[in-house]
Design a protein around this motif. Structure first.
Motif, PDB file in Angstrom:
ATOM      1  N   GLY A   2       2.087  12.438  -9.598  1.00 14.92           N
ATOM      2  CA  GLY A   2       1.257  13.613  -9.418  1.00 14.92           C
ATOM      3  C   GLY A   2      -0.201  13.289  -9.167  1.00 14.92           C
ATOM      4  N   ARG A   3      -0.452  12.091  -8.676  1.00  8.34           N
ATOM      5  CA  ARG A   3      -1.824  11.659  -8.428  1.00  8.34           C
ATOM      6  C   ARG A   3      -1.987  11.272  -6.952  1.00  8.34           C
ATOM      7  NH1 ARG A   3      -4.189   7.786 -13.024  1.00  8.34           N
ATOM      8  NH2 ARG A   3      -6.064   8.838 -12.279  1.00  8.34           N
ATOM      9  N   THR A   4      -3.230  11.278  -6.498  1.00  5.34           N
ATOM     10  CA  THR A   4      -3.551  10.849  -5.137  1.00  5.34           C
ATOM     11  C   THR A   4      -4.782   9.955  -5.190  1.00  5.34           C
ATOM     12  OG1 THR A   4      -2.726  12.923  -4.218  1.00  5.34           O
ATOM     13  CG2 THR A   4      -4.164  11.598  -2.811  1.00  5.34           C
ATOM     14  N   ALA A   5      -4.764   8.860  -4.455  1.00  8.86           N
ATOM     15  CA  ALA A   5      -5.954   8.013  -4.375  1.00  8.86           C
ATOM     16  C   ALA A   5      -7.060   8.778  -3.654  1.00  8.86           C
ATOM     17  CB  ALA A   5      -5.642   6.715  -3.635  1.00  8.86           C
ATOM     18  N   ALA A   6      -8.292   8.603  -4.123  1.00 14.33           N
ATOM     19  CA  ALA A   6      -9.427   9.265  -3.489  1.00 14.33           C
ATOM     20  C   ALA A   6      -9.828   8.575  -2.193  1.00 14.33           C
ATOM     21  CB  ALA A   6     -10.612   9.301  -4.443  1.00 14.33           C
ATOM     22  N   LEU A  39       0.834  -1.193   0.000  1.00 12.15           N
ATOM     23  CA  LEU A  39       0.000   0.000   0.000  1.00 12.15           C
ATOM     24  C   LEU A  39       0.875   1.252   0.000  1.00 12.15           C
ATOM     25  CD1 LEU A  39      -2.715   1.484   0.267  1.00 12.15           C
ATOM     26  CD2 LEU A  39      -2.504   1.188   2.756  1.00 12.15           C
ATOM     27  N   ARG A  40       1.877   1.276   0.853  1.00 12.07           N
ATOM     28  CA  ARG A  40       2.787   2.420   0.880  1.00 12.07           C
ATOM     29  C   ARG A  40       3.471   2.602  -0.467  1.00 12.07           C
ATOM     30  NH1 ARG A  40       5.532   5.759   4.137  1.00 12.07           N
ATOM     31  NH2 ARG A  40       4.670   4.905   6.074  1.00 12.07           N
ATOM     32  N   GLN A  41       3.901   1.499  -1.063  1.00  7.13           N
ATOM     33  CA  GLN A  41       4.573   1.578  -2.362  1.00  7.13           C
ATOM     34  C   GLN A  41       3.648   2.173  -3.423  1.00  7.13           C
ATOM     35  OE1 GLN A  41       6.456  -2.092  -3.660  1.00  7.13           O
ATOM     36  NE2 GLN A  41       6.346  -1.471  -5.817  1.00  7.13           N
ATOM     37  N   LEU A  42       2.393   1.728  -3.433  1.00  2.00           N
ATOM     38  CA  LEU A  42       1.453   2.226  -4.432  1.00  2.00           C
ATOM     39  C   LEU A  42       1.169   3.711  -4.227  1.00  2.00           C
ATOM     40  CD1 LEU A  42      -0.566   1.827  -6.749  1.00  2.00           C
ATOM     41  CD2 LEU A  42      -2.269   1.250  -5.031  1.00  2.00           C
ATOM     42  N   LEU A  43       0.909   4.128  -2.984  1.00  2.00           N
ATOM     43  CA  LEU A  43       0.615   5.535  -2.741  1.00  2.00           C
ATOM     44  C   LEU A  43       1.816   6.411  -3.075  1.00  2.00           C
ATOM     45  CD1 LEU A  43      -1.462   5.387   0.578  1.00  2.00           C
ATOM     46  CD2 LEU A  43      -2.284   5.495  -1.783  1.00  2.00           C
ATOM     47  N   ALA A  44       3.027   5.903  -2.829  1.00  2.62           N
ATOM     48  CA  ALA A  44       4.237   6.642  -3.204  1.00  2.62           C
ATOM     49  C   ALA A  44       4.354   6.728  -4.724  1.00  2.62           C
ATOM     50  CB  ALA A  44       5.469   5.966  -2.610  1.00  2.62           C
TER      51      ALA A  44
END
Length: 376
Positions: free
Chosen positions: A126-130, A115-120
């Motif tokens: 330049g994107r953020t999960a909603a 999860l940390r890897q994906l959010l990084a």
């Protein structure tokens, strides 16, 4: 098939009958009513949160929670790949896209490292999960002690899919109480049932008010029927809520029966090489389903062979969830994978776990497994 032993059938009896009959005699047979109000209060109190909204399904709860967080078209929502399809479907209902993340091989729950890897990765793009929607798989809470800080670091809200986990805990905190909202399912095979139904719980009063409004067709509080936006027919029936209240009163007893059954299975497989229970060290689970993972090379047999043997004895088992990244409906979706979910799906099996099983049925299942193991 009168002799059939089912995986997790409803456990209902005289108490549920008395609650249902009282609700019917009260005249509140239409959706909503005093049983719904009481059920919401009692579930909220049980979970330790301030608010609850009784709904037609757990899926409806996930959909509403995401909408209330502003999730919509063009956005990404992180979902574990190892889950029931409703988790991903609720994301698509909003117009957003699910991004799948693999699981911790020991528990089957969302892997916090991935999860940390994906959010990084998304941050670098330049994107953020909603939102992130962890799932408390088979009644065992995800590792929120690691998930919540990661999501907080990247400013991503959490919606807890606790559909399978009412009555479970993590570090003494109740399933459903993590994140901005939690969602339970009361489908026929869940730990408690209202036949069909669900519940959204939260400490966020504004989020709950928004969900309640959308769930009642987004009707404005005026005498005539006025709607300034599209809503949904997602509220729970008063009669079904009455059943849920009776079930909730019996929850601790039903969990204890499932726990004892799991202990029987644990002892039976303890000496078997290559066989383990999923989340076997979790003593705060609700034991909704006892699930095996079989290393066929070490064990000398595979989970499907045990399933076939028990099926011949009229004992139902079930494969574990087929990962979302393997589902044709989600072909091509973005995913961060290690192969853990694939292995659990290939080598996993859910055993009969219902709290309504009597001693004769439990004995039949255990004898069937012992016969299978003895032949190998």
């Amino acid at each position: 098939m009168s002799g059939q032993i089912w995986l997790s059938p409803p456990d209902v009896g005289p108490l549920e009958e008395s609650y249902l009959l009282a609700a019917l005699r009260s005249g509140w047979v239409a959706p909503l009513g005093p049983e719904v109000d009481a059920f919401e209060r009692e579930v909220a109190r049980h979970v330790g949160v301030s608010h609850a909204v009784a709904l037609s399904s757990g899926t409806a709860g996930l959909h509403l929670a995401l909408l209330a967080l502003g999730v919509g078209p063009g956005q990404l929502v992180v979902v574990p790949s190892l889950t029931f399809v409703a988790t991903a479907n609720a994301v698509v209902y909003t117009g957003a896209e699910p991004v799948f993340v693999d699981c911790d091989p020991a528990t089957g729950n969302l892997d916090p490292v991935l999860l940390r890897q994906l959010l990084a990765d998304l941050h670098r793009e330049g994107r953020t999960a909603a939102a992130v929607v962890p799932v408390d798989l088979f009644g065992s809470c995800a590792d929120y002690g690691r998930i919540l800080p990661v999501c907080g670091e990247y400013g991503v809200p959490v919606v807890e899919d606790a559909a399978e986990a009412l009555g479970a805990n993590r570090s003494g905190r109740a399933a459903g109480s993590f994140g901005r909202a939690g969602v339970f399912s009361f489908n026929g095979n869940k730990i408690i049932t209202t036949s069909g139904g669900g519940m959204l719980v939260s400490d966020d009063a504004d989020l709950v008010a928004r969900c309640r409004y959308l769930a009642t067709q987004a009707r404005r509080p005026v005498a005539h029927y006025e709607h300034t936006e599209v809503g949904y027919n997602y509220r729970l029936s008063n009669l079904l809520a009455a059943i849920g209240r009776a079930q909730l009163h019996r929850l601790d007893t039903m969990i204890e029966r499932r726990r004892r059954l799991r202990e029987h299975y644990a002892k039976l497989f303890a000496a078997q090489p290559g066989v383990r229970l999923l989340a076997e060290d979790d003593h705060e689970a609700n034991y909704w389903l006892t699930t095996l993972v079989v290393d066929r090379k070490s064990a000398g047999w595979h989970a499907g062979a045990l399933a076939d043997h028990l099926a011949a004895l009229q004992i139902e088992t079930r494969p574990l969830w087929k990962p979302m990244h393997r589902q044709p409906a989600y072909a091509g979706a973005r995913a961060l994978l290690t192969g853990a979910a694939d292995r659990i799906f290939a080598d996993g099996l859910a055993l009969p776990s219902g709290s309504a099983m009597n001693e004769s049925q439990i004995g039949k299942v255990l004898d069937g497994i012992e016969t299978f193991l003895g032949a190998r």
